[in-house]
Every structure is written in structure tokens, then in C-alpha cells.
Design an enzyme around this catalytic site. Structure first.
Site, PDB file in Angstrom:
ATOM      1  N   ARG A  97     -71.127   7.944 -71.166  1.00  0.00           N
ATOM      2  CA  ARG A  97     -70.399   9.199 -71.396  1.00  0.00           C
ATOM      3  C   ARG A  97     -69.301   9.033 -72.446  1.00  0.00           C
ATOM      4  NH1 ARG A  97     -68.036  10.505 -66.060  1.00  0.00           N
ATOM      5  NH2 ARG A  97     -68.138   8.243 -65.907  1.00  0.00           N
ATOM      6  N   ASN A 138     -71.928  12.660 -65.327  1.00  0.00           N
ATOM      7  CA  ASN A 138     -72.938  11.979 -64.525  1.00  0.00           C
ATOM      8  C   ASN A 138     -73.607  12.962 -63.586  1.00  0.00           C
ATOM      9  OD1 ASN A 138     -72.498   9.440 -65.609  1.00  0.00           O
ATOM     10  ND2 ASN A 138     -71.081   8.812 -64.013  1.00  0.00           N
TER      11      ASN A 138
END
Length: 88
Positions: free
Chosen positions: A18, A36
């Protein structure tokens, strides 16, 4: 400006996916977020130029060095995209 939702699967959690996606998206001038998913994947929503979105998609297939990307799916995203690029 068009919006796109990518779902990235494989070994993509716990490998700075990320944060690395945020860096790449900001380099490309994109807005959106990465988060996520409960199934172990990562959702990436991005808005920007067609070329920048294409470059991000290519990058998502590789990700950061520790990632092992198995699949990237792409779909249109009609929701609101906030300015900047957030990581959840």
C-alpha cells in the site's frame, strides 16, 4: 479524469504494497486510496489521466520487491475519489 478500481491478489499484504502504491500513484499525479481487504488482497482506487492509470496498472503487476502479485483485476469506479492518495 476517470476512476478505476483495481483488486490485487497474491502476496500483497505485509510487504509495503500500500505504501509503495501510494508513492507510485503520487509520482503519477493520481488521486485515490489503497486498502487491505479481508481476503488478503489490496484494493486500489485511483483517478487521473488514462496514461497515468495505465502506468499504475503495469506497476501493480510488479509491486514492491517483496510482493508476489498473482492477479490484478480492473473495473470502472463511479464513486467519489478524494484528493491526494490515502492508505487505509
Amino acid at each position: 479524469m476517470s476512476g478505476v478500481r483495481f483488486i490485487v491478489s497474491g502476496k500483497v499484504q505485509g510487504v509495503f504494497f500500500r505504501a509503495s502504491t501510494r508513492n507510485e500513484a503520487m509520482r503519477l499525479g493520481l488521486h485515490g486510496h489503497a486498502r487491505n481487504l479481508s481476503d488478503g488482497g489490496v484494493e486500489v482506487v485511483a483517478s487521473g489521466s488514462t496514461e497515468a492509470l495505465r502506468e499504475l496498472e503495469q506497476w501493480l503487476w510488479e509491486g514492491p520487491p517483496a510482493a508476489k502479485v498473482a492477479e490484478v483485476t480492473r473495473s470502472d469506479y463511479a464513486g467519489e475519489v478524494r484528493a491526494g492518495f490515502l492508505v487505509f
